[in-house]
Design an enzyme around this catalytic site. Structure first.
Site, mmCIF file in Angstrom:
data_model
loop_
_atom_site.group_PDB
_atom_site.id
_atom_site.type_symbol
_atom_site.label_atom_id
_atom_site.label_comp_id
_atom_site.label_asym_id
_atom_site.label_seq_id
_atom_site.Cartn_x
_atom_site.Cartn_y
_atom_site.Cartn_z
ATOM 1 N N LYS A 155 0.867 -1.181 0.000
ATOM 2 C CA LYS A 155 0.000 0.000 0.000
ATOM 3 C C LYS A 155 0.904 1.233 0.000
ATOM 4 O O LYS A 155 1.467 1.596 1.025
ATOM 5 C CB LYS A 155 -0.881 0.015 1.244
ATOM 6 C CG LYS A 155 -1.895 1.143 1.222
ATOM 7 C CD LYS A 155 -2.193 1.703 2.599
ATOM 8 C CE LYS A 155 -1.202 2.683 3.091
ATOM 9 N NZ LYS A 155 -0.975 3.861 2.272
ATOM 10 N N GLU A 183 11.509 15.960 15.002
ATOM 11 C CA GLU A 183 11.798 15.987 13.567
ATOM 12 C C GLU A 183 10.920 17.010 12.841
ATOM 13 O O GLU A 183 9.704 17.019 12.990
ATOM 14 C CB GLU A 183 11.512 14.590 13.011
ATOM 15 C CG GLU A 183 11.804 14.413 11.544
ATOM 16 C CD GLU A 183 11.470 12.993 11.074
ATOM 17 O OE1 GLU A 183 10.339 12.516 11.350
ATOM 18 O OE2 GLU A 183 12.330 12.369 10.442
ATOM 19 N N GLU A 209 10.505 1.296 10.195
ATOM 20 C CA GLU A 209 11.611 2.234 9.945
ATOM 21 C C GLU A 209 10.998 3.617 10.004
ATOM 22 O O GLU A 209 10.247 4.011 9.117
ATOM 23 C CB GLU A 209 12.261 1.935 8.580
ATOM 24 C CG GLU A 209 13.728 2.304 8.551
ATOM 25 C CD GLU A 209 13.971 3.715 8.052
ATOM 26 O OE1 GLU A 209 13.660 4.679 8.798
ATOM 27 O OE2 GLU A 209 14.487 3.845 6.931
ATOM 28 N N GLY A 241 7.806 5.083 7.604
ATOM 29 C CA GLY A 241 7.067 6.344 7.656
ATOM 30 C C GLY A 241 7.330 7.045 8.975
ATOM 31 O O GLY A 241 8.378 6.833 9.608
ATOM 32 N N SER A 242 6.378 7.864 9.391
ATOM 33 C CA SER A 242 6.602 8.691 10.577
ATOM 34 C C SER A 242 6.487 7.868 11.866
ATOM 35 O O SER A 242 5.818 6.837 11.902
ATOM 36 C CB SER A 242 5.560 9.816 10.605
ATOM 37 O OG SER A 242 4.273 9.262 10.752
ATOM 38 N N GLY A 270 3.847 4.982 12.971
ATOM 39 C CA GLY A 270 4.460 3.726 13.405
ATOM 40 C C GLY A 270 3.926 3.274 14.755
ATOM 41 O O GLY A 270 3.682 2.088 14.996
ATOM 42 N N CYS A 310 14.514 10.460 6.120
ATOM 43 C CA CYS A 310 14.480 10.114 7.549
ATOM 44 C C CYS A 310 15.865 10.261 8.182
ATOM 45 O O CYS A 310 15.982 10.495 9.383
ATOM 46 C CB CYS A 310 13.926 8.709 7.749
ATOM 47 S SG CYS A 310 14.782 7.462 6.782
HETATM 48 P P1 ADP Z 1 3.945 11.286 6.282
HETATM 49 O O1 ADP Z 1 3.299 12.142 7.345
HETATM 50 O O2 ADP Z 1 5.330 11.643 6.017
HETATM 51 O O3 ADP Z 1 3.111 11.087 5.048
HETATM 52 P P2 ADP Z 1 3.012 8.827 7.388
HETATM 53 O O4 ADP Z 1 3.663 8.011 8.428
HETATM 54 O O5 ADP Z 1 1.710 9.476 7.721
HETATM 55 O O6 ADP Z 1 4.110 9.855 6.937
HETATM 56 O O7 ADP Z 1 2.779 7.989 6.061
HETATM 57 C C1 ADP Z 1 3.544 6.889 5.675
HETATM 58 C C2 ADP Z 1 2.611 5.815 5.173
HETATM 59 O O8 ADP Z 1 1.702 5.462 6.211
HETATM 60 C C3 ADP Z 1 1.731 6.207 3.976
HETATM 61 O O9 ADP Z 1 1.609 5.083 3.112
HETATM 62 C C4 ADP Z 1 0.400 6.524 4.634
HETATM 63 O O10 ADP Z 1 -0.705 6.349 3.751
HETATM 64 C C5 ADP Z 1 0.368 5.487 5.729
HETATM 65 N N1 ADP Z 1 -0.509 5.781 6.861
HETATM 66 C C6 ADP Z 1 -0.722 6.964 7.476
HETATM 67 N N2 ADP Z 1 -1.586 6.825 8.508
HETATM 68 C C7 ADP Z 1 -1.927 5.499 8.549
HETATM 69 C C8 ADP Z 1 -2.773 4.705 9.397
HETATM 70 N N3 ADP Z 1 -3.444 5.227 10.407
HETATM 71 N N4 ADP Z 1 -2.859 3.374 9.136
HETATM 72 C C9 ADP Z 1 -2.172 2.820 8.121
HETATM 73 N N5 ADP Z 1 -1.353 3.515 7.289
HETATM 74 C C10 ADP Z 1 -1.242 4.839 7.503
#
Ligand code: ADP
Length: 488
Positions: free
Chosen positions: A178, A385, A257, A235-236, A240, A291
């Site tokens: 995804k 960050e 990560e 991701g963030s 995470g 990151c």
């Molecule tokens: P950023 O804020 O830099 O976009 P995120 O951590 O929000 O970083 O996004 C990284 C990934 O996590 C993306 O694929 C985003 O669609 C997904 N994502 C964000 N929120 C959720 C959630 N609650 N459940 C599952 N995936 C998520």
């Protein structure tokens, strides 16, 4: 797979080896121009369900496919990335605002990863361990998990998408990916297109895309399906944490990560010209949207003045603008909201007493390379960050103080120590709480065979061949000669 309406390409999802349309599309925006660069399926939980079904059905045959056949597929995919690297760079610029330097880094690392991963199916999968029972032969054998759900980000869209799929696939798992809604093509559909062209069997990789704000129903399917054994996330740290909580409840593995607040330490014996180049690269490459970007530079006081003066001048030379222009170093931030967050963090720090040494303003959709001094401890940017080209400068009395400050944040991804004394640097590296430390180098690096990953709020799990521990499980198998001997 694309078609075109009014010359705007329309993409499809990739499920069970087929391109699948969707009743609803969303606009994928070019962050520099603000225009629609493509229309992409707004996938649903039902699409995710079909993707998990396909990955589960493909798993037994993929797990059993001989290593030589897996190797051929990975090597073909690497060749396709190599052949299509200019086209990939164009898509990265249009979809993620990525300038040429980072696009080249991403495609090169992806090619190397695929060539390395082509051999991981050959890695030894077990040990023979002595048993205390006479006549018993005991083994610890690694087996793939099953379906791994990948959730990938937009920032290093290509390289991180390839990492999200190549590591689990190489160890015999199948994958549903995804990608981020900010980069559904370069962080997802393009990977599917290349793997389809390389000849990976149907269902081995499936890609489900979704509209902004609609990640949760897809994630619900991942967490609620027993076939999905692991969620592999980049991701963030905030997201995470949500995913780790969900994985805990569902008793699934997760590999994380996450973000970093990466320190770059400049000691008094560093080559200052080199240190300035290293710091400018670490803080401003890809507009600080990596990151591993350096967020704070800790400089021994005796060299702080000349170092900061030269770094400020260097930052002012970096050209911002259209990422498709080969002269551009600083492309746009990914969205107007991201630009707003960076600007707000800087303004809040300034309101609390920080000084802007350079930058501190936007240039259209880009944010100028920024260096802040005297950032008070209460300002968010002091220890959290900020995903943009903003570096906090801080003088320290000595290396011990630098290590103490480096370890004082909740993160622990990457650190750099600039010194011409490698013994001194190595001794300090061992005291830093980070998954990665580079001596006489800066914080941003990725080599597919090396174990990249974080500690503390930067996550857990390691990429590369060491990810075998994350993407396989150990099975204890015994065979016994003889009979009898039980105590009842
Ligand atoms: P950023 O804020 O830099 O976009 P995120 O951590 O929000 O970083 O996004 C990284 C990934 O996590 C993306 O694929 C985003 O669609 C997904 N994502 C964000 N929120 C959720 C959630 N609650 N459940 C599952 N995936 C998520």
């Amino acid at each position: 797979m694309t078609s075109e309406t009014n010359r705007i390409p329309e993409y499809q999802q990739y499920i069970d080896g087929r391109w699948a349309g969707s009743t609803r599309l969303f606009d994928d925006l070019d962050p520099y121009r603000g225009t629609v660069m493509a229309r992409v399926p707004a996938g649903t939980r039902a699409d995710a369900a079909r993707a998990v079904d396909a990955a589960a059905a493909a798993f037994p045959a993929w797990a059993d496919l001989p290593p030589a056949e897996k190797q051929t597929l990975f090597l073909r995919a690497a060749d396709i990335v190599e052949r299509r690297r200019d086209e990939i760079a164009g898509l990265l610029a249009a979809e993620t605002g990525c300038a040429a330097g980072f696009a080249g880094f991403q495609t090169l690392t992806a090619i190397r990863l695929l060539r390395q991963a082509s051999n991981w199916a050959y890695l030894p999968v077990g040990e023979v361990i002595r048993s205390d029972n006479p006549g018993t032969f005991a083994l610890a054998l690694r087996r793939p998990l099953g379906v791994v759900a990948g959730i990938s980000p937009w920032n290093g869209a290509q390289v991180l998408a390839w990492r999200t799929v190549a590591n689990p696939l190489a160890f015999g798992n199948t994958v549903v990916l995804k990608p981020s809604e900010e980069a559904p093509i370069t962080a997802g559909l393009l990977v599917a297109e290349i793997m389809a062209e390389a000849g990976f069997p149907a269902g081995v990789l499936n890609v489900v895309t979704h509209a902004p704000g609609e990640a949760v129903p897809i994630a619900d399917e991942f967490f609620e399906r027993p076939e999905v054994r692991c969620v592999n996330f980049t991701g963030s740290s905030a997201t995470g944490r949500i995913l780790a909580e969900r994985a805990g409840r569902a008793l699934k593995r997760c590999v994380l990560e996450l973000g970093g607040y990466n320190p770059l330490i400049v000691l008094d014996d560093a080559d200052l010209d080199y240190a300035v180049e290293a710091a400018a690269f670490a803080a401003f490459f890809h507009s600080g949207q990596i990151c591993m970007s350096a967020r704070k530079v800790l400089v021994e006081r005796t060299v702080y003045g000349p170092f900061i003066e030269r770094l400020t001048a260097r930052a002012q030379e970096l050209r911002s603008g259209d990422p498709a222009d080969p002269g551009t170093v600083i492309g746009p931030l990914i969205t107007p909201a991201a630009l707003g967050r960076v600007a707000r963090d800087v303004q809040d720090a300034v309101a609390a007493g920080a000084k802007v040494l350079t930058g501190g303003t936007a240039d259209g959709p880009c944010y100028r390379p920024t260096i802040l001094a005297d950032v008070p401890a209460g300002a968010r940017i002091h220890s959290a960050e900020t995903f943009g080209p903003v570096l906090v400068a801080h003088p320290v009395e000595n290396a011990d103080e630098a290590v103490a400050i480096a370890n004082s944040t909740s993160y622990g991804l990457s650190a750099g120590i600039l010194t011409s004394d490698s013994q001194r640097g190595f001794a300090l590296a061992r005291r830093i709480d980070a998954g990665v430390v580079h001596v006489n180098d800066q914080t941003v690096a990725d080599e597919p065979q090396l174990p990249l990953g974080g500690v503390k709020d930067s996550g857990w799990g390691r990429s590369g061949p060491h990810s075998m521990a994350d993407f396989t499980e150990l099975q204890w198998v015994t065979t016994r000669e003889g009979t009898g001997g039980y105590p009842i």
